[in-house]
Every structure is written in structure tokens, then in C-alpha cells.
Scaffold this motif. Structure first.
Motif: not given
Length: 218
Positions: A134, A156, A158, A170, A172, A188, A190, A215
Motif C-alpha cells: 500500500e 479506490s 487497486r 493499492e 490510499n 482502505n 486504515d 487482509r
């Protein structure tokens, strides 16, 4: 079967132990830089057990106030830890930048940079053991325009690697206006909880490590 997880840094609110340099009191403390930016410095206090942190990191000509890296490895064992059936690795690269204003061009730069880094072996090594990488970009700004906030919340991105056989990566996005106590992030991202200094991290809720670990479950 049992799962075993290890990582380069623990995550705030988890019950896992952390290995690091010993302090004079005999307790393990990570070596964390000091930031002149009070907000970023306080955020680093929340991140320091989770990520390896660097100050003023320049990547592809873009200077970031804070850079953090976290590595998490999940192993499946059969009866005994010595018999490992599978190992999956997840990484997060966190980039935090203080900006005078945030707009679509800012977000576009972050997205383009995320894809650029994903194409570099220095940042992502796709193979059978790679589960996810990520690239999380955080813009610290005076305010968050409404239309920009909607774009971030709906964002989003990915990308599967070799049809998913080599995992995925990904991108973010997080935008935070500390003085306004406002933050917006895609679903996503977090780590966004660490940037809400005006809120306590809920200890009874799954921590950042727990969210990422889920995940990796097979």
C-alpha cells in the motif's frame, strides 16, 4: 493449522510486543526523529511503534515531511511452526506532506507517484509471497474543499499483479485539516485514525495492525 505474524513495527493498540533498541530504563523504544511541526510530531508518537519513521524524505523530487514503512508477514503452519505451508507479506509506505492548499492536482501527483513507485523493484517486489503493498499519501492542509473531500472518500485504486498471483498494490489518500479537526480518507486507508488527534484511538476496536492482518488471512 495456526497463523503466525511478524512485522517490522507494531501497531498502536495491539497486544503484540515490539523489539527495538533498549533505553536507559531497560525498556524498548524506537529511534524516532523530532519534527518541528507540532502536529506531525504528535502523530509520529502514535505511529512510532507501528512504522519505521524518517524525517524529510524526498521521493522522485517530491519532499515529504514524514515517511513511514510497515511490514507484516503472515505464515500458515501445520502442527508446528517449523513446518511452514505459506508465507504472505504485506507492506505499507506512508507519505505525509504539509501543504499550503490541497486541490485535484495535489491528489493527481500522489496517484501518479504511487503508480511510479509500484513499477520500481526498489519499492515493490512482486512474487508468489507478496500479498499487498500500500502507498498511502497524507496531505496536511489548512482546510478541505467539499468537492475534494468527496473525491477522496470515493477514491479506490487497486492493481492486481500478474492476475493476482503476485498479489496487488493499492494507493490510499488522506487529507487532514488539524486546526479544523477535519479529516477525509478513502475506505482502505486504515492509518487515518492516527491523524485524528482530536479523537482517542478506541482500544476495544481492531487496531491498525488487526485491520491489515485480516487482509492476510488465508
Amino acid at each position: 493449522m495456526s497463523d503466525h505474524e511478524r512485522r517490522s513495527g507494531d501497531v498502536a493498540g495491539s497486544e503484540h510486543s515490539v523489539e527495538g533498541p533498549e533505553s536507559e530504563t531497560g525498556t524498548s523504544e524506537p529511534d524516532v526523529p523530532d519534527w518541528d511541526d507540532d502536529y506531525v510530531d504528535r502523530v509520529s508518537d502514535r505511529l512510532m511503534h507501528n512504522y519505521d519513521l524518517e524525517k524529510d524524505r524526498t521521493v522522485a523530487g517530491e519532499r515529504f515531511t514524514l515517511y513511514g514503512r510497515m511490514n507484516l508477514v503472515s505464515q500458515k503452519h501445520f502442527l508446528h511452526p517449523a513446518i511452514s505451508l505459506a508465507e504472505h507479506e504485506s507492506n505499507e509506505h506512508l507519505f505525509v506532506q504539509r501543504v499550503d492548499r490541497v486541490d485535484d492536482r495535489t491528489l493527481d501527483r500522489y496517484v501518479d507517484l504511487g503508480h511510479e513507485l509500484a513499477d520500481s523493484d526498489a519499492w515493490l517486489e512482486p512474487d508468489e509471497e507478496h500479498f499487498a503493498t500500500e502507498f498511502t499519501f497524507v496531505a496536511v492542509a489548512p482546510s478541505i474543499p467539499d468537492d475534494l473531500g468527496r473525491r477522496v472518500a470515493d477514491f479506490s485504486e487497486r492493481t492486481l499483479l500478474k492476475y493476482g498471483y503476485h498479489g496487488h498494490y493499492e494507493i490510499n489518500l488522506v487529507v487532514v485539516a488539524p486546526e479544523q479537526e477535519e479529516l477525509v480518507a478513502n475506505e482502505n486507508a486504515d492509518v487515518e485514525a492516527a491523524f485524528r488527534l482530536w479523537e482517542e484511538i478506541e482500544r476495544e476496536e481492531p487496531g491498525i495492525l488487526g485491520l491489515i492482518a485480516r487482509r492476510l488471512q488465508l
